[in-house]
Design an enzyme around this catalytic site. Structure first.
Site, mmCIF file in Angstrom:
data_model
loop_
_atom_site.group_PDB
_atom_site.id
_atom_site.type_symbol
_atom_site.label_atom_id
_atom_site.label_comp_id
_atom_site.label_asym_id
_atom_site.label_seq_id
_atom_site.Cartn_x
_atom_site.Cartn_y
_atom_site.Cartn_z
ATOM 1 N N LYS A 1 0.839 -1.198 0.000
ATOM 2 C CA LYS A 1 0.000 0.000 0.000
ATOM 3 C C LYS A 1 0.869 1.242 0.000
ATOM 4 C CE LYS A 1 -0.916 -0.089 5.002
ATOM 5 N NZ LYS A 1 -1.990 -0.156 6.004
ATOM 6 N N GLU B 1 -7.242 3.673 12.622
ATOM 7 C CA GLU B 1 -7.674 2.392 12.072
ATOM 8 C C GLU B 1 -6.801 1.257 12.600
ATOM 9 O OE1 GLU B 1 -7.861 2.680 7.816
ATOM 10 O OE2 GLU B 1 -9.614 3.998 7.893
ATOM 11 N N HIS C 1 -10.799 -3.407 -1.342
ATOM 12 C CA HIS C 1 -10.244 -2.703 -0.175
ATOM 13 C C HIS C 1 -10.992 -1.414 0.137
ATOM 14 C CE1 HIS C 1 -7.055 -5.580 -0.698
ATOM 15 N NE2 HIS C 1 -6.745 -5.080 -1.869
ATOM 16 N N ARG D 1 -8.643 13.319 8.944
ATOM 17 C CA ARG D 1 -9.755 14.045 8.326
ATOM 18 C C ARG D 1 -11.059 13.457 8.829
ATOM 19 N NH1 ARG D 1 -11.347 9.987 4.917
ATOM 20 N NH2 ARG D 1 -9.710 8.720 3.977
ATOM 21 N N GLY E 1 -8.485 2.397 -0.217
ATOM 22 C CA GLY E 1 -8.165 1.204 -0.999
ATOM 23 C C GLY E 1 -7.397 1.480 -2.267
#
Length: 711
Positions: free
Chosen positions: A183, A302, A262, A320, A190
Site C-alpha cells: 500500500k 484504524e 479494499h 480528516r 483502498g
C-alpha cells in the site's frame, strides 16, 4: 476496565453541548467558509455551516458544473478541468482573493495534504482540520508507525523504509513472508493497495499498485509499504476528536470489515462481537495515537483485528473526517462537522468521554450502506450515467440519507462513483439491520448499475446478521451472496401491463366486461429477455400475451421455453402512466401486487421493474421472425468497454490464443483499475485501441476470430 452495558439512564442531554462559560478569550467564531470538495460531503458541510450562520462558498469543475453542490451556495467558483480539486495553490489564492476566513477540505482530494494545510496556515486561512505537522506525521504511513511503536501502540510487522527499488521491496516481502500487503504511504480508500499471495505475482502487483496510487495521490504516491497480510482480519476504527486545550475523546468504534477492492461498503457502530475490555482498550490506544502527535480536530485511528489470535494492530490514522462519520453521529447524537467548526474556532470539546459513553449506551446501534454506481454481479466494475429515475426511502430521526445527486443528475466517470450514503439506527444491531434492509427495498435507481440489490442480500446474510465479519467476507460467502435467482411470472406480467397501451371500451358491464355480441377485446404480445446476471435462465426470451377484456380488466399468458404456458385470468389492473414511468396495482388471484415500471428514455428497449422490494431489469426484444427478417444478430466475437474508461495496458497481442478468464485489457475508470477478462476460449483477431486511448461505454476493445465465436 468497566464493562459497557446498557443502563437505561434517564438523564437527558441536549443534542449539542457547548462550553460557552469556559470558552477562553481567544475563541474566534468562523463566519465565512470555502468548501474545497464536491458531492455529498460538500453538501453535508454546507448544511451544518448554514445552520450555524456561516457564509459558504463552493467549488466546482467542468464535469460538476450542474452538480448539486455547485448550486447549494449562492457563491460558487469554477475550477475548470476535472482535476481542479487537487490544485491547492489556486484554491488558497481563491480563498484569499474572496476574503474567506476558513477552509474545509472534506475528505479525499487535498484533505490529508499537509503542504496544503501549511499553505492555508501561512496565508492566515483557518484550516478546518489538524495542524499541518500532525497531518504530516500521521499522513506518512511509515512515519506514523514509527511514532505509534514509540508510543506503545502495536503495529503490523512490515517494511516502512526508504528502499523503494523493485528488487529491494521484493527482498523485504520475502523476509516478511507471503502473503503480504502492498500500500502507498499516502494511501486511503483502498487506492494503490494490493494483496500479494505469492512471490511470482509480486512485481506485477507492485507496478499496478504504484500506477493507481500515483494517479490517486500524485507525486510520492508510488512510495510503498510492505506489510504482513493477516489472513482473517477485521477492520475496526476509532473516531477520535481533540481540541486545542489538550482534551481528546473517542466517539466509539466502527467496524468496516465488509469491503470490496479494499473499499468499505458497510460500516457499523458499535463493532459486533467485540468484548468490552478490548473495546475500551482500542479507544485508549486511539487517543494515545492522537495525543502522540499533538492532534487537533476529527481523526480516525484504524486497526487491523486478527480473528485467529484476537490481537489488534495499528494500521493508520486518517487525518480528516471519514466518509462513514454519520454512523458515529447516530450513536452519539452529535454533529461532528459542527464540532470541527467549534474546535477550529478555539472552543473546547462539547462533551466529555463519560458523557459520550453514556450516550452510546442509550442510543443503540447504527449502520451505514454506501450506494455506489457499480455492478457487483460483474466484479463490482464501476458505472456512470444519468439518474433517469430515483426514489429514496423516507427519512426520519433514525433513517438518514447523505446524497450528492438527485434525479436527472449524471454520475460521471471522472470521480468516485458513490451516489449516496444510507444510515439507519436501531435500539440494537439486529433491529438496525432489519431497518436497513427495509429502507433499501424502498430505494429505486434507473439509468446506471448500482449495488443496492447486493446490499439487500448482505443484510439477509446469516453470517452478517451473526456479526461474523472480516475483510474477506464477500469472497468467503460469495456463493450465498450471488446465489441464482428466479424471476417470477408475475414480474413479466406487470412489465407487460406497464407498457401496454389500454383503450377505453365503449360499453362496460359492472364487472368490466363488454356488452354485445362477438369479441371487443384487444391483444398485444411482448417478448422480454432478462438482463439479470444472477437469473438462472439469463438470456431466455419470455413471451407475454396481454388481452384487454374491459376497462382495467385483463387476461395474461406467460410462455417460457421448456415450460407450459401459464395463464392469469380476470386481472384487475389500473396503470397510472407518465412519460417516465408506470405505477400499477394489479389484483392477481389471491394477491395484490404493486409495481413501478420504468422505461429508460435513453434506451427504449430496457425495462426496469420494482416489485416486492426487488429490482428486475429486462430487455424488450423483437420476436424471432422479426429479427430474421431484418438479419439482426448479436456481436458475439468481441469484448466491449463496460464503462467510459482509459486504456492502461493491452495484456494480449493480435494472434494470441487465450483461454476463458484470461486478462485481455487493463482499464482505468473513476481512478480504479479494472482487468477485462476473456469471456471465451479463442484467438485474438484485433486490438481496437492502444494504451492511453479513452473509450466510451460499449466501445469494442478486443475482436476474436469469427470461427471461434461460431464454435
Amino acid at each position: 476496565m468497566r464493562s459497557i452495558k446498557p443502563r437505561h439512564i434517564r438523564r437527558s442531554f441536549p443534542r449539542y453541548l457547548t462550553t460557552s462559560s469556559t470558552v477562553p478569550s481567544q475563541v474566534t467564531p468562523i463566519t465565512s467558509l470555502l468548501i474545497a470538495n464536491r458531492g455529498e460531503i460538500a453538501l453535508r458541510i454546507n448544511k451544518t455551516a448554514e445552520r450555524l450562520g456561516i457564509k459558504t462558498t463552493t467549488l466546482y469543475t467542468d464535469p460538476d458544473a450542474s452538480s448539486q453542490h455547485a448550486s447549494c451556495s449562492p457563491h460558487s467558483i469554477g475550477l475548470g478541468a476535472a482535476n481542479g480539486y487537487l490544485d491547492g495553490e489556486r484554491i488558497v489564492k481563491l480563498a484569499k482573493q474572496h476574503g474567506i476566513q476558513a477552509l474545509h477540505p472534506g475528505y479525499g482530494f487535498l484533505s490529508e495534504n499537509s503542504a496544503f494545510a501549511e499553505r492555508c496556515e501561512q496565508e492566515g486561512i483557518v484550516f478546518v482540520g489538524p495542524p499541518a505537522q500532525a497531518m504530516a506525521d500521521m499522513g506518512d504511513k511509515a512515519r506514523s508507525k514509527e511514532i505509534m511503536t514509540k508510543a506503545g501502540v502495536p503495529c503490523v510487522p512490515g517494511y516502512h523504509g526508504s528502499e523503494q527499488g523493485e528488487a529491494e521491496l521484493l527482498e523485504h516481502a520475502k523476509r516478511i513472508q507471503f502473503p503480504v500487503l502492498l500500500k502507498s504511504v499516502k494511501g486511503g480508500g483502498g487506492k494503490g493497495m494490493r494483496i500479494v499471495m505469492e512471490e511470482s505475482e509480486f512485481l506485477q502487483q507492485l507496478k499496478s499498485a504504484r500506477a493507481e496510487a500515483r494517479a490517486s495521490f500524485g507525486e510520492g504516491g508510488e512510495v510503498m509499504l510492505v506489510e504482513k497480510y493477516i489472513i482473517r482480519p477485521r477492520h475496526v476504527e476509532v473516531q477520535v476528536f481533540a481540541d486545542k486545550h489538550g482534551n481528546c475523546v473517542a466517539l466509539g468504534e466502527r467496524d468496516c470489515s465488509v469491503q470490496r477492492r479494499h473499499q468499505k461498503i458497510l460500516e457499523e457502530s458499535p463493532a459486533p462481537d467485540l468484548d468490552d475490555v478490548t473495546r475500551l482498550d482500542l479507544w485508549e490506544k486511539a487517543k494515545t495515537a492522537a495525543l502522540a502527535v499533538g492532534y487537533v480536530g476529527a481523526g480516525t485511528v484504524e486497526f487491523i483485528f486478527d480473528k485467529d489470535t484476537g490481537d489488534f494492530y495499528f494500521m493508520e490514522m486518517n487525518t480528516r473526517l471519514q466518509v462513514e462519520h454519520p454512523v458515529s453521529e447516530m450513536v452519539t447524537g452529535t454533529d461532528l462537522v459542527e464540532w470541527q467548526f467549534r474546535v477550529a474556532a478555539g472552543e473546547r470539546l462539547p462533551l466529555t468521554q463519560k458523557e459520550i459513553l453514556e450516550r452510546i449506551e442509550e442510543r443503540g446501534a447504527a449502520i451505514e450502506a454506501r450506494i455506489y454506481a457499480e455492478n457487483p454481479e460483474k466484479g463490482f466494475i464501476p458505472d456512470s450515467g444519468k439518474l433517469v429515475h430515483l426514489r429514496t426511502p423516507k427519512t426520519d430521526e433514525d433513517i438518514r440519507i447523505d446524497a450528492g445527486f438527485v434525479k436527472g443528475d449524471t454520475v460521471t466517470e471522472a470521480y468516485d462513483g458513490m451516489i449516496a450514503k444510507l444510515i439507519v439506527r436501531g435500539r440494537d444491531r439486529e433491529t438496525a439491520i432489519r431497518k436497513m434492509e427495509l429502507a433499501l427495498r424502498d430505494y429505486e435507481v434507473v439509468g446506471l448499475s448500482t449495488n443496492i440489490e447486493f446490499l439487500k442480500r448482505l443484510c439477509r446474510s446469516p453470517a452478517f446478521i451473526e456479526g461474523d465479519v472480516e475483510t474477506g467476507f464477500i469472497e468467503k460467502w460469495k456463493e450465498e451472496l450471488f446465489d441464482p435467482v428466479v424471476i417470477k411470472p408475475e414480474v413479466y406480467v406487470q412489465a407487460a401491463l406497464g407498457i401496454f397501451t389500454p383503450q377505453p371500451m365503449k360499453a362496460i358491464e359492472p364487472h368490466g366486461e363488454s356488452l354485445g355480441f362477438g369479441s371487443n377485446s384487444r391483444e398485444q404480445n411482448f417478448f422480454f429477455k432478462s438482463l439479470d446476471v444472477l437469473d438462472q435462465k439469463e438470456g431466455e426470451v419470455v413471451e407475454v400475451k396481454i388481452t384487454q377484456k374491459g376497462n382495467n380488466l385483463f387476461d395474461a399468458r406467460v410462455n417460457r421455453k421448456d415450460e407450459g404456458a401459464q395463464d392469469f385470468e380476470d386481472l384487475v389492473s389500473s396503470p397510472i402512466s407518465t412519460s417516465e414511468k408506470a405505477s400499477l396495482v394489479t389484483f392477481f388471484p389471491h394477491t395484490r401486487i404493486e409495481t413501478t415500471v420504468v422505461q429508460d428514455p435513453n434506451n427504449d428497449n430496457k425495462i426496469t421493474i420494482f416489485q416486492h422490494g426487488a429490482k428486475t431489469e429486462l430487455s424488450l426484444v423483437s420476436p424471432t421472425w422479426y429479427e430474421k427478417a431484418l438479419g439482426l444478430k448479436d456481436v458475439a466475437a468481441s469484448v466491449a468497454a463496460p464503462m467510459p474508461c482509459k486504456i492502461l495496458k493491452n495484456e494480449v497481442k493480435e494472434g494470441d490464443r487465450v483461454a476463458k478468464g484470461a486478462p485481455l485489457v487493463v482499464i482505468e475508470s473513476m481512478k480504479m483499475e479494472t482487468v477485462i477478462r476473456s469471456p471465451q476460449d479463442g484467438v485474438i483477431k484485433k486490438l481496437a485501441h492502444k494504451e492511453g486511448d479513452k473509450c466510451k461505454a460499449g466501445t469494442v476493445l478486443v475482436v476474436f476470430e469469427e470461427e471461434t465465436a461460431a464454435e
